[in-house]
Design a protein around this motif. Structure first.
Motif, short mmCIF file in Angstrom:
data_model
loop_
_atom_site.label_atom_id
_atom_site.label_comp_id
_atom_site.label_asym_id
_atom_site.label_seq_id
_atom_site.Cartn_x
_atom_site.Cartn_y
_atom_site.Cartn_z
N MET A 1 0.86 -1.17 0.00
CA MET A 1 0.00 0.00 0.00
C MET A 1 0.90 1.24 0.00
SD MET A 1 -3.18 0.93 2.52
CE MET A 1 -2.50 0.17 3.94
N ASN A 2 0.66 2.15 -0.94
CA ASN A 2 1.51 3.34 -1.00
C ASN A 2 0.94 4.46 -0.14
OD1 ASN A 2 -0.56 4.52 -2.42
ND2 ASN A 2 0.37 4.23 -4.42
N GLU A 3 1.63 5.59 -0.12
CA GLU A 3 1.26 6.68 0.77
C GLU A 3 -0.05 7.33 0.39
OE1 GLU A 3 4.25 9.52 1.74
OE2 GLU A 3 5.83 8.00 1.68
N LYS A 4 -0.36 7.37 -0.90
CA LYS A 4 -1.63 7.96 -1.33
C LYS A 4 -2.81 7.12 -0.84
CE LYS A 4 0.04 10.37 -5.41
NZ LYS A 4 -0.05 10.50 -6.85
N GLU A 5 -2.67 5.83 -0.90
CA GLU A 5 -3.75 4.97 -0.41
C GLU A 5 -3.94 5.13 1.09
OE1 GLU A 5 -3.52 0.86 -1.62
OE2 GLU A 5 -2.70 1.44 -3.57
N ARG A 6 -2.84 5.24 1.83
CA ARG A 6 -2.94 5.43 3.28
C ARG A 6 -3.61 6.76 3.60
NH1 ARG A 6 2.87 3.71 5.55
NH2 ARG A 6 3.38 3.80 3.36
N ALA A 7 -3.26 7.80 2.87
CA ALA A 7 -3.87 9.11 3.10
C ALA A 7 -5.36 9.05 2.79
CB ALA A 7 -3.18 10.16 2.24
N TYR A 8 -5.72 8.37 1.69
CA TYR A 8 -7.13 8.24 1.33
C TYR A 8 -7.90 7.50 2.40
CZ TYR A 8 -11.32 6.86 -1.20
OH TYR A 8 -12.61 6.66 -1.56
N ARG A 9 -7.34 6.42 2.91
CA ARG A 9 -8.01 5.65 3.95
C ARG A 9 -8.15 6.45 5.24
NH1 ARG A 9 -6.75 -0.75 3.59
NH2 ARG A 9 -7.11 -0.94 1.35
N ALA A 10 -7.12 7.25 5.56
CA ALA A 10 -7.19 8.09 6.77
C ALA A 10 -8.28 9.14 6.62
CB ALA A 10 -5.84 8.75 7.03
N MET A 11 -8.38 9.76 5.45
CA MET A 11 -9.42 10.76 5.21
C MET A 11 -10.80 10.13 5.25
SD MET A 11 -7.93 13.43 2.41
CE MET A 11 -7.43 12.22 1.19
N LYS A 12 -10.92 8.93 4.70
CA LYS A 12 -12.20 8.23 4.72
C LYS A 12 -12.62 7.92 6.15
CE LYS A 12 -14.36 3.97 3.11
NZ LYS A 12 -14.13 2.68 2.46
N GLY A 13 -11.67 7.47 6.97
CA GLY A 13 -11.97 7.17 8.37
C GLY A 13 -12.35 8.42 9.15
N ALA A 14 -11.66 9.52 8.89
CA ALA A 14 -11.96 10.77 9.58
C ALA A 14 -13.34 11.29 9.17
CB ALA A 14 -10.89 11.81 9.29
N GLY A 15 -13.66 11.17 7.90
CA GLY A 15 -14.98 11.61 7.43
C GLY A 15 -16.09 10.78 8.03
#
Length: 52
Positions: free
Chosen positions: A1-15
Motif C-alpha cells: 500500500m503506497n502513501e496515497k492509499e494510506r492518506a485516502y483511507r485516513a481521510m475516509k476514516g476521519a470523514g
C-alpha cells in the motif's frame, strides 16, 4: 500500500467518524431539547398549585 492509499483511507476514516459523531450529537441535542420542553411545561402546570 503506497502513501496515497494510506492518506485516502485516513481521510475516509476521519470523514466517517465526523459524520457519525454529528449524527449522535444531533440525536442527543434533540432528546435534551424535548426533555427540557416537557420539564418546563410540567413546572408551569404545577405552579398553579403552589401557595406562597
Amino acid at each position: 500500500m503506497n502513501e496515497k492509499e494510506r492518506a485516502y483511507r485516513a481521510m475516509k476514516g476521519a470523514g466517517t467518524a465526523g459524520l457519525t459523531l454529528g449524527i449522535i450529537a444531533l440525536a442527543v441535542g434533540l432528546a435534551v431539547g424535548v426533555l427540557s420542553i416537557i420539564s418546563g411545561a410540567r413546572l408551569l402546570k404545577a405552579k398553579n398549585g403552589v401557595m406562597i
